[in-house]
Scaffold this active site. Structure first.
Site, PDB file in Angstrom:
ATOM      1  N   ASP A  23      38.476  29.941  37.842  1.00 28.18           N
ATOM      2  CA  ASP A  23      37.788  31.276  38.214  1.00 28.18           C
ATOM      3  C   ASP A  23      36.340  31.024  38.552  1.00 28.18           C
ATOM      4  O   ASP A  23      35.756  29.875  37.950  1.00 28.18           O
ATOM      5  CB  ASP A  23      38.063  31.964  36.933  1.00 28.18           C
ATOM      6  CG  ASP A  23      37.862  33.472  37.355  1.00 28.18           C
ATOM      7  OD1 ASP A  23      37.914  33.946  38.515  1.00 28.18           O
ATOM      8  OD2 ASP A  23      37.588  34.291  36.441  1.00 28.18           O
ATOM      9  N   ASN A  70      46.158  38.489  43.449  1.00 24.12           N
ATOM     10  CA  ASN A  70      44.878  38.453  44.544  1.00 24.12           C
ATOM     11  C   ASN A  70      45.208  39.077  46.024  1.00 24.12           C
ATOM     12  O   ASN A  70      44.356  39.014  46.838  1.00 24.12           O
ATOM     13  CB  ASN A  70      44.821  36.762  44.731  1.00 24.12           C
ATOM     14  CG  ASN A  70      44.234  36.387  43.480  1.00 24.12           C
ATOM     15  OD1 ASN A  70      44.325  35.071  42.921  1.00 24.12           O
ATOM     16  ND2 ASN A  70      43.253  37.071  42.806  1.00 24.12           N
TER      17      ASN A  70
HETATM   18  C1  IPE Z   1      42.868  34.762  38.307  1.00 24.39           C
HETATM   19  O1  IPE Z   1      41.391  34.837  38.714  1.00 24.39           O
HETATM   20  C2  IPE Z   1      43.573  34.051  39.447  1.00 24.39           C
HETATM   21  C3  IPE Z   1      43.304  32.751  39.613  1.00 24.39           C
HETATM   22  C4  IPE Z   1      42.365  32.027  39.197  1.00 24.39           C
HETATM   23  C5  IPE Z   1      43.973  32.325  40.847  1.00 24.39           C
HETATM   24  P1  IPE Z   1      41.221  36.305  38.995  1.00 24.39           P
HETATM   25  O2  IPE Z   1      39.627  36.271  39.521  1.00 24.39           O
HETATM   26  O3  IPE Z   1      41.851  36.828  40.187  1.00 24.39           O
HETATM   27  O4  IPE Z   1      41.355  37.030  37.796  1.00 24.39           O
HETATM   28  P2  IPE Z   1      40.815  38.550  37.268  1.00 24.39           P
HETATM   29  O5  IPE Z   1      41.109  39.424  38.716  1.00 24.39           O
HETATM   30  O6  IPE Z   1      39.540  38.544  36.867  1.00 24.39           O
HETATM   31  O7  IPE Z   1      41.585  38.840  36.013  1.00 24.39           O
HETATM   32  C1  IPE Z   2      38.734  32.173  41.612  1.00 19.12           C
HETATM   33  O1  IPE Z   2      37.607  32.429  42.011  1.00 19.12           O
HETATM   34  C2  IPE Z   2      39.832  31.694  42.860  1.00 19.12           C
HETATM   35  C3  IPE Z   2      40.760  32.880  43.223  1.00 19.12           C
HETATM   36  C4  IPE Z   2      40.982  33.618  42.270  1.00 19.12           C
HETATM   37  C5  IPE Z   2      41.264  32.709  44.465  1.00 19.12           C
HETATM   38  P1  IPE Z   2      37.335  34.071  42.178  1.00 19.12           P
HETATM   39  O2  IPE Z   2      37.318  34.174  43.597  1.00 19.12           O
HETATM   40  O3  IPE Z   2      38.106  34.897  41.347  1.00 19.12           O
HETATM   41  O4  IPE Z   2      35.846  34.097  41.824  1.00 19.12           O
HETATM   42  P2  IPE Z   2      35.052  35.141  41.236  1.00 19.12           P
HETATM   43  O5  IPE Z   2      35.736  35.707  39.795  1.00 19.12           O
HETATM   44  O6  IPE Z   2      34.999  36.330  41.935  1.00 19.12           O
HETATM   45  O7  IPE Z   2      33.658  34.549  40.782  1.00 19.12           O
HETATM   46 MG    MG Z   3      37.583  35.657  39.541  1.00 19.93          MG
END
Ligand code: IPE
Ligand code: IPE
Ligand code: MG
Length: 254
Positions: A30, A78
């Site tokens: 994340d 996602n």
């Molecule tokens: C969790 O991250 C899913 C992945 C890392 C693939 P998100 O960024 O999607 O999670 P939330 O929405 O903050 O819970």
């Molecule tokens: C994790 O990084 C990757 C995926 C969930 C695909 P994020 O895209 O969730 O990054 P933040 O949480 O918005 O910073």
């Molecule tokens: Mg995220």
């Protein structure tokens, strides 16, 4: 403070390898978006950087002797993101798997994908099949990439498979046990999960490995995924090694 800093500086691979290592580590990758934003870059630049880090961390885990690394790359939730970002995230692994293949072979790493493959773009499905086939005989470590994965969806599918076995008389309801359920999960065959890491400050699970984490140690860090490198990973392992895993029993030390 000085002392603490000094201890941190002393963490090195050899020291960590002397202690007990987790067999199976999972990471919720994340913070790619926030990492990019803080540098004035588009979110996609964060995903690109994050993918390069997956490669580096996989090789590190294999070198340390960790048997399984499972990373959460795209969740069933996602798809709610802007179309352009989703498009990028579906293209990224195609390019990435190609670039990565020689190193996976060199490092004897098997790659496995979990999630609803059938909903991925056809080109990605094809690439997933190719990379799994290519690396299937590698034995040093299994790198599992969760792509379009959701744990509730995984459990639902396991329940459906078991339900149909019950309905057609192949098994009786009282034959359903933890082992059978585990055998129907997408992670079947992987060692029990020992350590679950989430980067970037959020302290939630976001539908990842709900069944598998029953006795995993949890580690949350504020570091965003693209900055979570060898020193940060070793620090997580040192933390893990300091935990007293009782599994419901009593500590041997007490
Ligand atoms: C969790 O991250 C899913 C992945 C890392 C693939 P998100 O960024 O999607 O999670 P939330 O929405 O903050 O819970
Ligand atoms: C994790 O990084 C990757 C995926 C969930 C695909 P994020 O895209 O969730 O990054 P933040 O949480 O918005 O910073
Ligand atoms: Mg995220």
């Amino acid at each position: 403070m000085f002392f603490k800093k000094k201890i941190k500086a002393l963490i090195n691979r050899e020291e960590v390898m002397k202690g007990q290592l987790p067999k199976h580590v999972a990471i919720i990758l994340d913070g790619n978006g926030r990492w990019a934003k803080s540098r004035g870059l588009p979110r996609t630049a964060g995903h690109q950087e994050g993918s390069v880090n997956v490669k580096a961390m996989s090789i590190l885990c294999a070198d340390l002797g960790i048997k399984a690394l499972t990373v959460y790359a795209f969740s069933t939730e996602n798809w709610k993101r802007p179309v352009e970002e989703v498009k990028f995230l579906m293209k990224l692994p195609i390019r990435f798997f190609d670039e990565w293949a020689p190193e996976l072979m060199e490092n004897n790493i098997r790659m496995k994908i979990i999630g609803n493959e059938g909903e991925l773009p056809l080109e990605l499905q094809e690439k997933v099949r190719e990379i799994q086939e290519l690396t299937k005989n590698n034995t040093k470590m299994v790198l599992t990439i969760a792509l379009n994965y959701g744990s509730q969806d995984e459990i639902k599918q396991a329940m459906q498979a078991i339900g149909s076995d019950v309905a057609n008389g192949a098994i009786a309801p009282d034959e359903i046990d933890e082992k059978l359920i585990e055998s129907k999960l997408m992670t079947a065959g992987l060692p029990p999960l020992d350590l679950l890491i989430r980067t970037s400050g959020e302290e939630r699970i976001s539908n990842f490995l709900l069944w598998q984490m029953a006795y995993a140690e949890l580690y949350f860090t504020r570091t965003p995924w693209p900055d979570f490198k060898e020193p940060q990973f070793l620090e997580a392992l040192v933390q893990y090694q300091s935990r007293n895993r009782r599994f419901g029993g009593l500590s041997e030390k007490k």
